[in-house]
Design a protein around this motif. Structure first.
Motif, PDB file in Angstrom:
ATOM      1  N   ARG A   2       0.854  -1.177   0.000  1.00  0.00           N
ATOM      2  CA  ARG A   2       0.000   0.000   0.000  1.00  0.00           C
ATOM      3  C   ARG A   2       0.900   1.241   0.000  1.00  0.00           C
ATOM      4  NH1 ARG A   2      -5.178  -0.191   0.602  1.00  0.00           N
ATOM      5  NH2 ARG A   2      -6.222   1.797   0.576  1.00  0.00           N
ATOM      6  N   LEU A   4       1.172   5.583  -0.208  1.00  0.00           N
ATOM      7  CA  LEU A   4       0.538   6.888  -0.072  1.00  0.00           C
ATOM      8  C   LEU A   4       1.249   7.855  -1.002  1.00  0.00           C
ATOM      9  CD1 LEU A   4      -1.418   8.859   1.285  1.00  0.00           C
ATOM     10  CD2 LEU A   4       0.321   9.212   3.067  1.00  0.00           C
ATOM     11  N   ASP A  28      -3.197   5.293  -2.337  1.00  0.00           N
ATOM     12  CA  ASP A  28      -4.064   6.338  -1.797  1.00  0.00           C
ATOM     13  C   ASP A  28      -3.404   7.663  -2.136  1.00  0.00           C
ATOM     14  OD1 ASP A  28      -5.737   4.419  -0.664  1.00  0.00           O
ATOM     15  OD2 ASP A  28      -4.640   4.420   1.226  1.00  0.00           O
ATOM     16  N   ALA A  36      -2.714  14.101   4.377  1.00  0.00           N
ATOM     17  CA  ALA A  36      -1.679  13.081   4.570  1.00  0.00           C
ATOM     18  C   ALA A  36      -1.633  12.643   6.027  1.00  0.00           C
ATOM     19  CB  ALA A  36      -0.326  13.611   4.129  1.00  0.00           C
ATOM     20  N   TYR A  37      -1.692  13.601   6.952  1.00  0.00           N
ATOM     21  CA  TYR A  37      -1.717  13.249   8.376  1.00  0.00           C
ATOM     22  C   TYR A  37      -2.940  12.394   8.710  1.00  0.00           C
ATOM     23  CZ  TYR A  37       2.183  16.222   9.798  1.00  0.00           C
ATOM     24  OH  TYR A  37       3.431  16.768   9.967  1.00  0.00           O
ATOM     25  N   ALA A  39      -4.458  10.407   6.682  1.00  0.00           N
ATOM     26  CA  ALA A  39      -4.324   9.107   6.023  1.00  0.00           C
ATOM     27  C   ALA A  39      -3.396   8.168   6.777  1.00  0.00           C
ATOM     28  CB  ALA A  39      -3.823   9.295   4.590  1.00  0.00           C
ATOM     29  N   VAL A  40      -2.308   8.692   7.338  1.00  0.00           N
ATOM     30  CA  VAL A  40      -1.317   7.810   7.973  1.00  0.00           C
ATOM     31  C   VAL A  40      -1.748   7.322   9.347  1.00  0.00           C
ATOM     32  CG1 VAL A  40       0.662   8.717   6.700  1.00  0.00           C
ATOM     33  CG2 VAL A  40       0.078   9.701   8.917  1.00  0.00           C
ATOM     34  N   GLY A  41      -2.784   7.913   9.922  1.00  0.00           N
ATOM     35  CA  GLY A  41      -3.243   7.456  11.235  1.00  0.00           C
ATOM     36  C   GLY A  41      -3.750   6.022  11.220  1.00  0.00           C
ATOM     37  N   VAL A  43      -3.839   3.757   8.667  1.00  0.00           N
ATOM     38  CA  VAL A  43      -3.332   2.839   7.636  1.00  0.00           C
ATOM     39  C   VAL A  43      -1.806   2.748   7.725  1.00  0.00           C
ATOM     40  CG1 VAL A  43      -3.171   2.425   5.149  1.00  0.00           C
ATOM     41  CG2 VAL A  43      -5.239   3.453   6.096  1.00  0.00           C
ATOM     42  N   HIS A  44      -1.267   1.548   7.537  1.00  0.00           N
ATOM     43  CA  HIS A  44       0.183   1.363   7.440  1.00  0.00           C
ATOM     44  C   HIS A  44       0.571   1.374   5.962  1.00  0.00           C
ATOM     45  CE1 HIS A  44       4.230  -0.059   8.045  1.00  0.00           C
ATOM     46  NE2 HIS A  44       4.020  -0.963   7.113  1.00  0.00           N
ATOM     47  N   TYR A  45       1.467   2.275   5.608  1.00  0.00           N
ATOM     48  CA  TYR A  45       1.939   2.362   4.231  1.00  0.00           C
ATOM     49  C   TYR A  45       3.348   1.798   4.134  1.00  0.00           C
ATOM     50  CZ  TYR A  45      -2.053   5.314   3.279  1.00  0.00           C
ATOM     51  OH  TYR A  45      -3.331   5.777   3.124  1.00  0.00           O
ATOM     52  N   ILE A  48       5.852   5.959   0.962  1.00  0.00           N
ATOM     53  CA  ILE A  48       5.200   7.257   0.778  1.00  0.00           C
ATOM     54  C   ILE A  48       5.949   8.002  -0.318  1.00  0.00           C
ATOM     55  CG2 ILE A  48       4.649   9.489   1.806  1.00  0.00           C
ATOM     56  CD1 ILE A  48       4.359   8.068   4.497  1.00  0.00           C
TER      57      ILE A  48
END
Length: 64
Positions: A2, A4, A28, A36-37, A39-41, A43-45, A48
């Motif tokens: 996944r 970002l 994503d 972006a902040y 989104a990263v909460g 979900v583990h990417y 990036i």
């Protein structure tokens, strides 16, 4: 994996998103640091891809 993508330029963002997705990765895409902040909460990417100059801040500051 996944990924970002943080990119405010819509033409560049679409091209990168399509290219990465064609390699069978989930992408994503967000247009600003605030998103972006958010989104990263939850979900583990694994990766990036980050624009350094965004309308609401610096990509370098986001990395820190």
């Amino acid at each position: 994996m996944r990924i970002l993508l943080i990119e405010d330029d819509k033409m560049i963002g679409e091209a990168v998103k399509d290219h990465v997705a064609a390699s069978n990765h989930a992408v994503d895409w967000v247009l600003c640091i605030a998103d972006a902040y958010a989104a990263v909460g939850p979900v583990h990417y694994g990766l990036i891809l980050l624009d350094l100059q965004l309308p609401d801040g610096s990509g370098i500051e986001f990395l820190q």
